[in-house]
Design a protein around this motif. Structure first.
Motif, mmCIF file in Angstrom:
data_model
loop_
_atom_site.group_PDB
_atom_site.id
_atom_site.type_symbol
_atom_site.label_atom_id
_atom_site.label_comp_id
_atom_site.label_asym_id
_atom_site.label_seq_id
_atom_site.Cartn_x
_atom_site.Cartn_y
_atom_site.Cartn_z
ATOM 1 N N ASN A 56 0.818 -1.214 0.000
ATOM 2 C CA ASN A 56 0.000 0.000 0.000
ATOM 3 C C ASN A 56 0.850 1.263 0.000
ATOM 4 O O ASN A 56 0.438 2.303 -0.516
ATOM 5 C CB ASN A 56 -0.938 0.004 1.212
ATOM 6 N N ALA A 57 2.043 1.179 0.598
ATOM 7 C CA ALA A 57 2.940 2.333 0.620
ATOM 8 C C ALA A 57 3.632 2.543 -0.716
ATOM 9 O O ALA A 57 3.946 3.672 -1.093
ATOM 10 C CB ALA A 57 3.977 2.169 1.732
ATOM 11 N N CYS A 58 3.901 1.457 -1.438
ATOM 12 C CA CYS A 58 4.683 1.545 -2.682
ATOM 13 C C CYS A 58 3.824 1.602 -3.940
ATOM 14 O O CYS A 58 4.328 1.963 -5.012
ATOM 15 C CB CYS A 58 5.634 0.359 -2.782
ATOM 16 N N LEU A 59 2.560 1.227 -3.842
ATOM 17 C CA LEU A 59 1.670 1.241 -5.002
ATOM 18 C C LEU A 59 0.448 2.086 -4.679
ATOM 19 O O LEU A 59 -0.006 2.117 -3.533
ATOM 20 C CB LEU A 59 1.235 -0.186 -5.370
ATOM 21 N N PRO A 60 -0.094 2.797 -5.669
ATOM 22 C CA PRO A 60 -1.264 3.631 -5.400
ATOM 23 C C PRO A 60 -2.493 2.784 -5.103
ATOM 24 O O PRO A 60 -2.503 1.569 -5.333
ATOM 25 C CB PRO A 60 -1.434 4.422 -6.704
ATOM 26 N N GLN A 61 -3.523 3.435 -4.584
ATOM 27 C CA GLN A 61 -4.778 2.730 -4.331
ATOM 28 C C GLN A 61 -5.283 2.124 -5.635
ATOM 29 O O GLN A 61 -5.405 2.792 -6.640
ATOM 30 C CB GLN A 61 -5.819 3.687 -3.754
ATOM 31 N N GLN A 77 7.521 -3.521 -32.070
ATOM 32 C CA GLN A 77 6.775 -4.739 -31.786
ATOM 33 C C GLN A 77 5.444 -4.388 -31.138
ATOM 34 O O GLN A 77 5.335 -3.421 -30.378
ATOM 35 C CB GLN A 77 7.565 -5.661 -30.866
ATOM 36 N N THR A 78 4.436 -5.181 -31.436
ATOM 37 C CA THR A 78 3.122 -4.967 -30.855
ATOM 38 C C THR A 78 3.076 -5.570 -29.460
ATOM 39 O O THR A 78 3.389 -6.744 -29.259
ATOM 40 C CB THR A 78 2.029 -5.599 -31.733
ATOM 41 N N ARG A 79 2.713 -4.734 -28.482
ATOM 42 C CA ARG A 79 2.707 -5.154 -27.094
ATOM 43 C C ARG A 79 1.363 -4.832 -26.455
ATOM 44 O O ARG A 79 0.719 -3.838 -26.782
ATOM 45 C CB ARG A 79 3.797 -4.427 -26.302
ATOM 46 N N ALA A 80 0.946 -5.693 -25.533
ATOM 47 C CA ALA A 80 -0.179 -5.386 -24.665
ATOM 48 C C ALA A 80 0.388 -4.802 -23.375
ATOM 49 O O ALA A 80 1.375 -5.304 -22.833
ATOM 50 C CB ALA A 80 -1.000 -6.638 -24.373
ATOM 51 N N VAL A 81 -0.209 -3.732 -22.868
ATOM 52 C CA VAL A 81 0.387 -2.976 -21.774
ATOM 53 C C VAL A 81 -0.581 -2.896 -20.601
ATOM 54 O O VAL A 81 -1.768 -2.613 -20.766
ATOM 55 C CB VAL A 81 0.758 -1.548 -22.234
ATOM 56 N N ALA A 82 -0.058 -3.153 -19.399
ATOM 57 C CA ALA A 82 -0.764 -2.892 -18.151
ATOM 58 C C ALA A 82 0.156 -2.036 -17.295
ATOM 59 O O ALA A 82 1.375 -2.265 -17.259
ATOM 60 C CB ALA A 82 -1.119 -4.192 -17.433
ATOM 61 N N GLU A 83 -0.375 -1.053 -16.632
ATOM 62 C CA GLU A 83 0.454 -0.072 -15.940
ATOM 63 C C GLU A 83 0.096 0.033 -14.463
ATOM 64 O O GLU A 83 -1.046 -0.141 -14.061
ATOM 65 C CB GLU A 83 0.300 1.310 -16.582
ATOM 66 N N THR A 84 1.112 0.349 -13.661
ATOM 67 C CA THR A 84 0.926 0.754 -12.284
ATOM 68 C C THR A 84 1.965 1.826 -11.993
ATOM 69 O O THR A 84 2.807 2.138 -12.850
ATOM 70 C CB THR A 84 1.067 -0.429 -11.305
#
Length: 245
Positions: A56-61, A77-84
């Motif tokens: 919880n301290a290192c990643l947002p809600q 290259q074609t990529r699927a992306v997920a972000e944090t």
């Protein structure tokens, strides 16, 4: 599709990292993982509430998981992306982090595997995990050199112990009868302005160029030095230098 994230505090073998026997700069660090010093981002046990608090301290809600976005082209290259977003310390240089991701849902969003949880419980995800490089927090300090006064001037020439005159960069801030304080390495001395002499001006002309400028410094009413402040450009022959004042 959903990607799940966690942050760990990996062991860091860098030479500046903690050592059980400090003193040898050629030996890499050998302290255990989970040794970050930021009290707000410490994972000591790597399990239970301590693990959850660290995430919880290192990643947002809501940052523990993310939906995969529409494919995009990255480096051809074609990529699927997920972000944090990783939130690191703002003051403890040397603390390190690693972001890990998996597409297999962890049990109750608990540690992915034994590397974080220090357990062999098969309920935790133990495969199909991708890891970032170790991310290290650094601090960069900027030192600004400036004259530490609001009014006054820098002394530009050495003075004898019994001198009654001082050469300064500019006398614009001084008037006759002003009370002043002269500071030097060993202390300070109160004094009074009894007279002031305007600094001569320098005019540089000719030589085929433009833009050159210089300043004159006085000591005991004599020119002690001339400092070029602008070199100018396009000079083909030495210009004429006139000093007036």
């Amino acid at each position: 599709m959903t990607v799940y994230f966690e942050v760990t505090d990996p062991d860091d073998k860098s030479h500046y990292e903690g050592k059980t026997e400090p003193g040898n700069p050629d030996e890499p660090g050998n302290e255990n993982p989970n040794d970050n010093r930021d009290p707000n981002r410490q994972m000591r046990s790597g399990a239970g509430q301590n693990y959850t608090d660290y995430q919880n301290a290192c990643l947002p809600q809501g940052g523990r998981s993310a939906t995969v976005n529409a494919p995009v082209e990255i480096a051809g290259q074609t990529r699927a992306v997920a972000e944090t977003t990783l939130k690191i310390t703002d003051r403890y240089s040397g603390d390190n982090y690693q972001v890990r991701a998996t597409m297999r849902e962890p049990h109750n969003l608990e540690p992915f595997d034994t590397r974080t949880s220090w357990t062999t419980n098969d309920a935790y995800v133990t495969s199909s995990i991708k890891e970032s490089e170790t991310i290290i927090a650094w601090k960069r300090v900027y030192i600004e050199q400036d004259n530490m006064y609001k009014l006054g001037a820098t002394i530009t020439a050495a003075a004898d112990e019994d001198a009654t005159e001082l050469s300064v960069y500019s006398n614009a801030d001084f008037d006759v009868d002003d009370d002043i304080v002269v500071f030097w390495k060993e202390g300070s001395h109160a004094a009074e302005v009894t007279a002031k002499t305007a600094r001569p001006t320098v005019d540089i002309a000719g030589g085929g160029g433009t833009g050159a400028a210089a300043e004159v410094y006085l000591h005991n009413e004599e020119i002690s030095s001339i400092r070029v402040t602008e070199g100018g450009s396009d000079y083909t022959t030495p210009p004429n230098v006139d000093i007036t004042g």
